[in-house]
Design a protein around this motif. Sequence first.
Motif, short mmCIF file in Angstrom:
data_model
loop_
_atom_site.label_atom_id
_atom_site.label_comp_id
_atom_site.label_asym_id
_atom_site.label_seq_id
_atom_site.Cartn_x
_atom_site.Cartn_y
_atom_site.Cartn_z
N ILE A 62 0.86 -1.19 0.00
CA ILE A 62 0.00 0.00 0.00
C ILE A 62 0.89 1.23 0.00
N VAL A 63 0.72 2.09 -1.00
CA VAL A 63 1.55 3.29 -1.13
C VAL A 63 0.65 4.52 -0.92
N ILE A 64 0.91 5.26 0.17
CA ILE A 64 0.10 6.44 0.48
C ILE A 64 0.76 7.67 -0.14
N SER A 65 -0.02 8.38 -0.95
CA SER A 65 0.50 9.58 -1.62
C SER A 65 -0.54 10.68 -1.54
N PRO A 66 -0.12 11.93 -1.28
CA PRO A 66 -1.08 13.02 -1.19
C PRO A 66 -1.45 13.62 -2.54
N LEU A 67 -0.83 13.12 -3.61
CA LEU A 67 -0.93 13.79 -4.90
C LEU A 67 -1.53 12.88 -5.97
N ILE A 68 -2.70 13.28 -6.46
CA ILE A 68 -3.40 12.48 -7.47
C ILE A 68 -2.56 12.36 -8.74
N ALA A 69 -1.93 13.46 -9.15
CA ALA A 69 -1.12 13.44 -10.38
C ALA A 69 0.02 12.44 -10.26
N LEU A 70 0.65 12.39 -9.07
CA LEU A 70 1.77 11.48 -8.87
C LEU A 70 1.31 10.03 -8.92
N MET A 71 0.16 9.73 -8.29
CA MET A 71 -0.36 8.35 -8.33
C MET A 71 -0.58 7.90 -9.76
N LYS A 72 -1.26 8.73 -10.53
CA LYS A 72 -1.56 8.40 -11.93
C LYS A 72 -0.27 8.17 -12.71
N GLN A 74 2.82 7.41 -11.56
CA GLN A 74 3.55 6.21 -11.11
C GLN A 74 2.90 4.94 -11.64
N VAL A 75 1.57 4.88 -11.56
CA VAL A 75 0.86 3.67 -12.01
C VAL A 75 1.01 3.49 -13.52
N GLU A 76 0.93 4.58 -14.28
CA GLU A 76 1.14 4.51 -15.73
C GLU A 76 2.51 3.93 -16.06
N ASN A 77 3.52 4.41 -15.34
CA ASN A 77 4.88 3.94 -15.55
C ASN A 77 5.02 2.47 -15.20
N LEU A 78 4.45 2.07 -14.07
CA LEU A 78 4.55 0.67 -13.64
C LEU A 78 3.86 -0.26 -14.64
N LYS A 79 2.68 0.13 -15.08
CA LYS A 79 1.96 -0.70 -16.06
C LYS A 79 2.74 -0.82 -17.36
N ALA A 80 3.36 0.30 -17.78
CA ALA A 80 4.17 0.28 -19.00
C ALA A 80 5.34 -0.68 -18.87
N ASN A 81 5.79 -0.90 -17.64
CA ASN A 81 6.91 -1.82 -17.39
C ASN A 81 6.44 -3.23 -17.08
N GLY A 82 5.12 -3.47 -17.17
CA GLY A 82 4.60 -4.82 -16.95
C GLY A 82 4.30 -5.17 -15.50
N VAL A 83 4.19 -4.14 -14.63
CA VAL A 83 3.92 -4.37 -13.21
C VAL A 83 2.43 -4.15 -12.94
N PRO A 84 1.74 -5.12 -12.30
CA PRO A 84 0.31 -4.94 -11.97
C PRO A 84 0.15 -3.95 -10.82
N ALA A 85 -0.35 -2.75 -11.14
CA ALA A 85 -0.50 -1.69 -10.14
C ALA A 85 -1.79 -0.92 -10.42
N ALA A 86 -2.29 -0.23 -9.40
CA ALA A 86 -3.51 0.57 -9.56
C ALA A 86 -3.51 1.68 -8.52
N TYR A 87 -4.45 2.60 -8.66
CA TYR A 87 -4.60 3.65 -7.65
C TYR A 87 -6.08 3.81 -7.30
N LEU A 88 -6.31 4.33 -6.09
CA LEU A 88 -7.66 4.64 -5.62
C LEU A 88 -7.66 6.08 -5.12
#
Length: 713
Positions: A62-72, A74-88
């Motif tokens: 669980i990664v707690i972040s105060p910034l919506i832009a940063l979550m989006k 980071q998750v975009e980057n992880l998915k592009a690298n083949g890592v299963p990730a998501a944000y809420l």
Amino acid sequence: MDISTAQHALKQYFGYDRFRPMQEDIIQNVLAKQDTVVLMPTGGGKSICYQIPGIISQGVAIVISPLIALMKDQVENLKANGVPAAYLNSTLSYTEMREVEEDLIHERLKLLYISPEKLLTSQFLDFLSRVYISFIAIDEAHCISQWGHDFRQEYTKLISLRQRFPDVSFIALTATADKATRNDIAKQLGMTDPRMFISSFDRPNLSLRVEAGQKRIEKILHFLAERPNQSGIIYCLSRKNTESLATKLRNAGHNALYYHAGMPANERARVQEGFIKDDIPIICATIAFGMGIDKPNVRWVIHYNLPKNMEGYYQEIGRAGRDGLPSDTLLFYTFADVMQLRDMVGESGQSQLQLSKLERIQQYSETRTCRRRILLSYFGESLEKDCGNCDVCRNPPELFDGTVIAQKAMSAVIRAKREMNKSLSAGMLIDILRGSRRIDLIRQGFDQIKTYGAGHDISYDHWQLYLQQMLNLGLIEIAYEHHNTFRVTKAGENVLMGKFPVNFAKLSQFKETPSSKAPTKKVTAKEQLRQDLFETLRVLRKKIADKDSIPPYVVFSDATLKDMTEKMPISVHDMIKVSGVGETKLRKYGNEFIGAIVHYIISKSKEGFKIKGSSLLLTYELYQKGLSIHEIAQERKLRDESILNHLASLYEMGYNIDIFQYVDGEQLEAVAEAIRNVGANQGVKAIFDYFNGELPYRCIYFGMAHFNRTVGV
């Protein structure tokens, strides 16, 4: 878990061969389920410290972040690298949130990014109790501390997670936190004997430069003219300035827009998206811009006005050069900015603390000593020598031996503490050194310490400048949590004991700003080739990114493109060796970039440039046109055997060569058997001798290439 598993994941998902300093130790600590505090500069690789353990650990991180832009991002980057990730967060619809929760329940995610507001609802905490959590990461952890420069109330409730999940370890990460903030982070999170990892704050790839604020527009236009096609941010103090500056830049022919909190949310989102996607290279913004944007190819940051403090300045310049490539920072300094900021912070909470911090950024701007040393000393770090990459180092001041002056000042600080249990502010310290007869000073007995009056021959103003240089050199530091008093650092103690001398800049030089123009370098033909190829690859990257509706740096970073221009890979085997090319991105984009590089090498070779691999590619171009071995050899003025060797090498690299025109299956198997008997590294002659010269070299070339391509030697 063995660290080799982490190293394999680093290469597989992110395309890097080795960890950066400290990352490996942090990852091992997280994998051992120990509480961890990480202080690492922007661009230093903080994310890897929790992403790799999250990928290879059982359960979800669980990664707690105060910034919506940063979550989006980071998750975009992880998915592009083949890592299963998501944000809420609040941007998701109910249906999208349910899909993420389903993925969590069925263990389809390795990392979940979430805002503190969403996480701390009793409903979601109940839901999380049904999920196996590998660990909890708190990003931008300085937000939890009252000493942090970006304190956020909602972060203070995170301690409830420790009570709710007592067996889950925490990792807190921040780029800007002084000693008081670091200790407060651990306390606020209820950490158990946390291990602190404090990385160097040094960002040697960033050049530091301060200029007088006169003729700012003219200076900025000159700055931009030297940096075509580069992304950058210009920070302004007021919303009005962002708008007027963007207009002036556009009128001068630059593609620039403004960004501030007074704009409609959809307009801010449009500008930010344009910047991230390289459609808008220049943004004039208030400090609201940039938080949570992990755009690694910001090549420069300009401060149109003086920042409020060193933490903010460090964080803002840290948005440049996150990929490690050379990047520039420029700060304009005027006394009018200082006065305006003094009024602003004087009306805020903790006004005395904020005023003291403003004084430090003012001192940084006025200094005639290495700026990087000042910046690092603020965060408790010392450089052994000047950096060579700031305006002061490029135009060094005249120095003199100030060891005795420094020793007098530090001796007074230490004696006041040891003999009277008193900490000294700047004004009191100077008055003691000058032998002042102030009533309160005499009443407290400061006239009895040995260093009283030891600096009576130095004026008050000059003492202020000497103390400023001592702060900048890291000999003393300000204890903000103890009424902004001085304390002597370890480096200062060494000077006091006579272990090291101290050089001060002559005070006459504080009246003028040194020239900060960097020397111009002549570009060699080889460097020009690389620059041209970089631009070719940058255009291809933008085309792919636009087609996939993702930021260009999600395809490949500038650092990866630069490594491609250095290595010039012309095969899949070569491309996987490029830093930042992992398995997923190799499959997605490898062939397109290899094709662009091959085309570039061929075109430049025809212009007469000698480039590694070009001879092979020129042969391949003629082969594709249907020419025979002999015809290619005649065209290229080479021997037939050389052309056969080229085609064998190309086949081994994965190119589409019909080798059965030159060798049959029985001969291929015979060569493979010979290699197994003689050894794979013995060379063509050894195989030729194995057959007593009865098998033609042509068959051996293609046989060895086939063996290496299929067996993978």
